[in-house]
Write an enzyme that holds these catalytic residues in place. Sequence first.
Site, PDB file in Angstrom:
ATOM      1  N   GLU A  51     -14.499  29.348  86.991  1.00  0.00           N
ATOM      2  CA  GLU A  51     -15.929  29.853  85.504  1.00  0.00           C
ATOM      3  C   GLU A  51     -16.498  28.654  84.887  1.00  0.00           C
ATOM      4  OE1 GLU A  51     -12.637  32.913  85.709  1.00  0.00           O
ATOM      5  OE2 GLU A  51     -13.269  30.006  85.570  1.00  0.00           O
ATOM      6  N   GLY A  69     -15.814  39.232  88.153  1.00  0.00           N
ATOM      7  CA  GLY A  69     -16.899  40.206  87.354  1.00  0.00           C
ATOM      8  C   GLY A  69     -17.894  40.061  88.461  1.00  0.00           C
ATOM      9  N   ASP A 105     -11.330  33.134  81.562  1.00  0.00           N
ATOM     10  CA  ASP A 105     -10.931  33.864  80.546  1.00  0.00           C
ATOM     11  C   ASP A 105      -9.727  34.982  81.089  1.00  0.00           C
ATOM     12  OD1 ASP A 105     -12.477  34.994  82.567  1.00  0.00           O
ATOM     13  OD2 ASP A 105     -13.474  36.169  81.223  1.00  0.00           O
ATOM     14  N   GLY A 124     -11.213  37.614  87.652  1.00  0.00           N
ATOM     15  CA  GLY A 124     -10.937  39.088  87.478  1.00  0.00           C
ATOM     16  C   GLY A 124     -10.122  39.378  88.102  1.00  0.00           C
TER      17      GLY A 124
END
Length: 378
Positions: free
Chosen positions: A164, A93, A172, A141
């Site tokens: 992350e 992202g 995620d 992502g």
Amino acid sequence: MTPPPDTSDTPTPGAPGTGRTPGAPEPRGTSEIVSSVQGRVGRLTLNRPKAINALSHPMVNAMDAALRDWEHDDQVDAVLVDGAGERGLCAGGDIRSFHADACSGGTGSLGFWADEYRLNHRISSYPKPYIALMDGIVMGGGVGISAHGGVRVVTERTRLAMPEVGIGLVPDVGGTWLLARMPGESGTHAALTAGHLSGADALYAGLADHYVPSERLPALIDALTATADAGNPAKIVEEFTAAPPPSALEADADWIDACYGAPTVEAILARLREHGDPAAAAAATEIEGKSPTALTVTLRALRAAAGLPDLWSALVTEFRVSSASLRSHDLREGIRAQIIDKDRSPRWNPPTLAEVSQEQVSVFFAVPPTGDLRPHEG
């Protein structure tokens, strides 16, 4: 530590397909996504090559809209996803936007994550073959829009990671679900070190299905889009595969399983330091540079994900964790150190694992004030 790439950039208007594939169509919808039907294949090309195709909110929405349209289109047998340029499918992202949101007290990231996670779930249950070309960098992502698909292709250039914890976030996009189902404790190792996996590693980990040399990708795309029946793409892909090299992750399975089965991050580090394998000591060094809070929350999230019934349940939990992360000190500080100021010297708070309390960790798993992640309405 290798920091996540700085993905702030603008798209290349009208960029055709990938940098390896001639003759792609004119873009439709948003310049950040090239959406077209070629033969009987719906093709989505992420089109921010200078930003390694980092996902923006409009890109997520454009992908979701195309998948909804093609699901009921009798002229489309399969979907193909690739990235423009030579550097990779998708670096994740837009991290700078998360930082701006966190510093300003905004909530835009929550809307982005909600739509992104719903897209991940749609991909996982898509009724038509979903083919992802995971060439080059595939991070965060980028894993979410590829590893949940049904036909996943890696190459010798694949560098896959969930990085992350290095910026104060937690894996995620369904990453906890995927990592918890990797062989042994290899997913815990990948999550806590934020290490890169090769194409061979991704096959071993169950994150990919086929190994195709990158030089064969243009011919593979031509074959997929030229066929009169693209309903069995795995059979077509098989014609272009090669034997992958050995997986380093698989070769390290003994010490990984022995060390990462410990119940806490502190105990994992102790086992890594005591093991004696230089690779184990190197892993400990990598982990010690990450956010203590993010590491602790990540381990709890992975252990919980292993017992969840389905991907959606994991995504709901991840939305809770991401919502809390947006208001955390370590997200702002991690992105500042790695992306904004680039001093690579984050000042985590709390600064040590011993100072991270269970009460602090539990906050990340509470229902956010905005409510839980809700399914698509359509």
